[in-house]
Enzyme design. Sequence first.
Site, PDB file in Angstrom:
ATOM      1  N   LYS A   4       0.818  -1.267  -0.081  1.00 41.71           N
ATOM      2  CA  LYS A   4      -0.177   0.003  -0.107  1.00 41.71           C
ATOM      3  C   LYS A   4       0.922   1.211  -0.257  1.00 41.71           C
ATOM      4  CE  LYS A   4      -4.462   1.075   0.231  1.00 41.71           C
ATOM      5  NZ  LYS A   4      -5.593   0.060   0.006  1.00 41.71           N
ATOM      6  N   GLY A  61     -21.259   6.472   2.714  1.00 44.11           N
ATOM      7  CA  GLY A  61     -20.279   6.994   1.756  1.00 44.11           C
ATOM      8  C   GLY A  61     -20.608   6.927   0.452  1.00 44.11           C
ATOM      9  N   GLY A  65     -18.884   7.812  -2.354  1.00 42.39           N
ATOM     10  CA  GLY A  65     -17.718   7.521  -3.296  1.00 42.39           C
ATOM     11  C   GLY A  65     -17.858   6.454  -4.188  1.00 42.39           C
ATOM     12  N   ASN A  66     -16.862   5.954  -5.104  1.00 40.03           N
ATOM     13  CA  ASN A  66     -16.622   4.975  -5.882  1.00 40.03           C
ATOM     14  C   ASN A  66     -17.386   3.767  -5.476  1.00 40.03           C
ATOM     15  OD1 ASN A  66     -14.931   2.515  -6.954  1.00 40.03           O
ATOM     16  ND2 ASN A  66     -15.335   3.888  -8.615  1.00 40.03           N
ATOM     17  N   ALA A  67     -17.039   3.284  -4.360  1.00 42.65           N
ATOM     18  CA  ALA A  67     -17.685   2.035  -3.880  1.00 42.65           C
ATOM     19  C   ALA A  67     -19.152   2.280  -3.451  1.00 42.65           C
ATOM     20  CB  ALA A  67     -16.985   1.418  -2.806  1.00 42.65           C
ATOM     21  N   GLY A  68     -19.406   3.037  -2.738  1.00 45.45           N
ATOM     22  CA  GLY A  68     -20.787   3.566  -2.079  1.00 45.45           C
ATOM     23  C   GLY A  68     -21.859   3.685  -3.327  1.00 45.45           C
TER      24      GLY A  68
END
Length: 432
Positions: free
Chosen positions: A125, A236, A238-241
């Site tokens: 990471k 959330g 964002g991209n995932a949510g």
Amino acid sequence: MRFYYGPSLQIVNKINCKRKKMAQNPFENALSQLDHVSEVMNLEEDIKEILSKPQRMVSMTIPVKMDSGEIKLFDGFRVQYNNYRGPYKGGIRYHHHVDLDEVKALAFWMALKCAVVDIPMGGGKGGVIVDVKELSKGELERLTRGYAKMAFDIVGPVIDVPAPDVNTTPEIMEWFSDEYNKILGKETPAVITGKPIEKGGSEGRDKATAQGGFYVLEEAVKEYNLEPGASMVIQGFGNAGAHMARISDAAGYKVIAVSDAEGALYNPEGLDIETLFEKSPGGVIDRNAVKAEEISNAELLELECDILIPAAIENQITEANADKIGAKVVLELANGPTTPEADKVLFGKNIPVIPDILANAGGVTVSYFEWKQNMENEKWSLAEVDEKLSKIMKGSFVEVLERAKKYGVDLRTGADVLAIERIREAAKEVLK
Ligand code: GLU
């Protein structure tokens, strides 16, 4: 087109302020998970020791020429946790609360995550301490190129393959890969994943985290006897949510609440997700777009619902609120949203938590597909990507469940057992 790969920035900021006060150290949480799983599976002490430390950690200072002409220094990291199963793999996070312990925890989870879905990659990471809101596009590009220069010696298609994470986008991946190629003097798309499609990215990478989570959810729904139109709450956007909301809504789930940093929108009849998705780019919800009641993020986490999906950052379900969780199942699209103490409470309440290293592994799985396409000079269709992803995610859920049942433990520990069995197998080869 969405250019945002992490949870809503505002939600991250607000939550992080709270997190600082609570002082939950993600790496301590990771080590506490390692302790627990070691005990459960009777892990050899030497393997446990190896897994309690990253193999290599690089700290860097990145000088960036700002638009004003002034040179500013940024601190960055790359943690290469374990590569017994393949090249280190994991995103780069841009956030002003990044610190080495957070990056170490995220790198550890990447090693486990790749093992759970059995892709031939290790765990790594990266992170840079930066508030992206304060940088112009040019400054962001120079920072990324600076990071690529500093990381040049330690990354590469068979060494370490970065990717997007919170606040890092396909465009940022493109800058990184362009800088790497310039230094090397050779086109090497497989050095990084999450690139724009026209620059060697894969079909389906943008929605991959959510799509993978959705395939897992389809299995979980059967296992836990939820109705197809089950109610869903997502923290959330964002991209995932946001992609999760959209995919689930289209499949007939009732998404009753979603949130960003300013708070949550709630409608027990179900939110108009298609409109919200269109009108809320970058993870910030357009509050006037749909019919809904405004509630707080804390209230959102405690709503009565079938499925709760934390899709923001670490340490959201803690000792302080675990007892009040009103969901029947929790699916972790964020990394590390539930603390070890909260895990115990939820297990005691019979609320299954489908852990991050399984539930959000769709992102890195499609990253692996991208890497493979680049290495083999192939181009897969979206249907091909989704089919392969579905098989991996559903199969992994079944294997995790099997381990959890065998040892009488929660799904997180089941996933950890599965991952560490595979890393242990690889260690035997590496250390012989
Ligand atoms: N940042 C994502 C994760 O936490 C994706 C990593 C990758 O694609 O390598 O899983």
